[in-house]
Design a protein around this motif. Sequence first.
Motif, short mmCIF file in Angstrom:
data_model
loop_
_atom_site.label_atom_id
_atom_site.label_comp_id
_atom_site.label_asym_id
_atom_site.label_seq_id
_atom_site.Cartn_x
_atom_site.Cartn_y
_atom_site.Cartn_z
N VAL A 77 51.31 34.10 49.08
CA VAL A 77 50.28 33.06 48.42
C VAL A 77 50.84 32.81 46.88
O VAL A 77 50.81 31.63 46.66
CB VAL A 77 49.00 33.97 48.07
N ALA A 78 51.42 33.80 46.08
CA ALA A 78 51.72 33.25 44.88
C ALA A 78 52.96 32.30 44.64
O ALA A 78 52.99 31.63 43.81
CB ALA A 78 52.02 34.76 43.97
N GLY A 81 53.55 29.37 49.54
CA GLY A 81 52.60 28.27 50.12
C GLY A 81 51.50 28.79 51.05
O GLY A 81 50.75 27.89 51.30
N ALA A 82 51.42 30.09 50.98
CA ALA A 82 50.21 30.50 51.84
C ALA A 82 48.91 30.26 51.05
O ALA A 82 48.70 30.31 49.79
CB ALA A 82 50.14 31.98 52.40
N ALA A 83 47.62 29.91 51.70
CA ALA A 83 46.62 29.84 51.20
C ALA A 83 45.78 31.31 50.93
O ALA A 83 44.92 31.04 49.96
CB ALA A 83 45.45 28.80 52.04
N ARG A 84 46.10 32.02 51.83
CA ARG A 84 45.34 33.29 51.62
C ARG A 84 46.19 34.44 52.21
O ARG A 84 46.72 34.33 53.10
CB ARG A 84 43.83 33.32 52.44
N ASN A 104 48.89 39.77 39.66
CA ASN A 104 49.72 38.31 39.81
C ASN A 104 48.78 37.19 40.10
O ASN A 104 48.94 36.19 40.44
CB ASN A 104 50.40 38.73 41.36
N GLY A 105 47.47 37.40 39.55
CA GLY A 105 46.61 36.32 39.37
C GLY A 105 45.59 36.10 40.51
O GLY A 105 45.16 34.94 40.57
N LEU A 106 46.04 36.93 41.62
CA LEU A 106 45.14 36.58 42.79
C LEU A 106 43.91 37.33 42.86
O LEU A 106 43.43 38.43 43.28
CB LEU A 106 45.84 36.98 43.95
N HIS A 107 42.84 36.75 41.99
CA HIS A 107 41.73 37.58 41.46
C HIS A 107 40.50 37.25 42.60
O HIS A 107 39.59 38.23 42.84
CB HIS A 107 41.08 37.13 40.14
N ALA A 108 40.47 36.18 43.14
CA ALA A 108 39.31 35.87 44.38
C ALA A 108 39.87 36.62 45.61
O ALA A 108 40.93 36.21 46.03
CB ALA A 108 39.15 34.59 44.12
N ALA A 109 38.62 36.81 46.50
CA ALA A 109 38.83 37.21 47.58
C ALA A 109 39.40 36.25 48.53
O ALA A 109 39.97 36.17 49.52
CB ALA A 109 37.46 37.97 48.29
N ALA A 110 39.05 34.71 48.20
CA ALA A 110 39.51 33.58 48.83
C ALA A 110 40.97 33.49 48.88
O ALA A 110 41.66 32.98 49.85
CB ALA A 110 38.99 32.28 48.45
N GLN A 111 41.69 34.07 47.71
CA GLN A 111 43.17 34.18 47.78
C GLN A 111 43.58 35.53 48.04
O GLN A 111 44.80 35.52 48.95
CB GLN A 111 43.54 34.18 46.36
N ALA A 112 43.10 36.70 48.03
CA ALA A 112 43.73 37.80 48.32
C ALA A 112 42.42 38.98 48.57
O ALA A 112 41.92 39.15 47.95
CB ALA A 112 44.39 38.40 47.25
#
Length: 224
Positions: A77-78, A81-84, A104-112
């Motif tokens: 994701v970071a 190019g993956a969305a989630r 790594n800045g992926l705070h939302a469940a929609a990302q991680a």
Amino acid sequence: MGSLHVAVAGRALAVVERDGTHDPATGRVLTGSWLWDSALVLASHLAASPSALHHLRGATALELGAGGTGLPGIAAVACLGAARCVLTDVAALLPGLRGNADANGLHAAAQADVRELRWGDRLEDQLEVDVVLMSDVFYDPEDMPAMAATLRGLWRWRDDGGGTVGWAASEVRNSVLECMDVLREQGFEVDEVDRVTRPLLRDPDQTAAFAVYRVSLRQQEEGS
């Protein structure tokens, strides 16, 4: 607890290792809470592979047995190019996965999204997984039928003939080859697509060979 940074596709990713994470059932230290070489090998391969980058673009990537660092899934994701990403492992390792996603800045469940998933079990919802990532999960051939059952539950087919695809990395050793044979018996195609020899992360004076595999499910196995 220690931290380091590793470069993937030109971006520095933070890795936070949680010392002293134990299996509550056995009391043993869970070494999956540390970063291991196969995760670096897999992330580097994905970044350099046009096929992998094509499949990752806009995708939902699930990392099976992500340990406490989840580097390949987070990198997907970071910087790939993956969305989630969906990071999965046993419950004791999930706090480490959440911490690394946040670092790594992926705070939302929609990302991680971080979830417990034991081999032999299936996710509670019908998650549409495009890419499955695995590193250092091939140890004991006796574990492979349970892993295969979980993988089959993740695989999806599309009307255009495409579907879920997987990549895995592991140090080259006899037990890994035996695990590959069991996965093939369980209905999966496992093809080596890359091999590298590199200094060991935790002992740079020593080197080891690592292989990357592309994993796919034979279509007649759908629904089994």
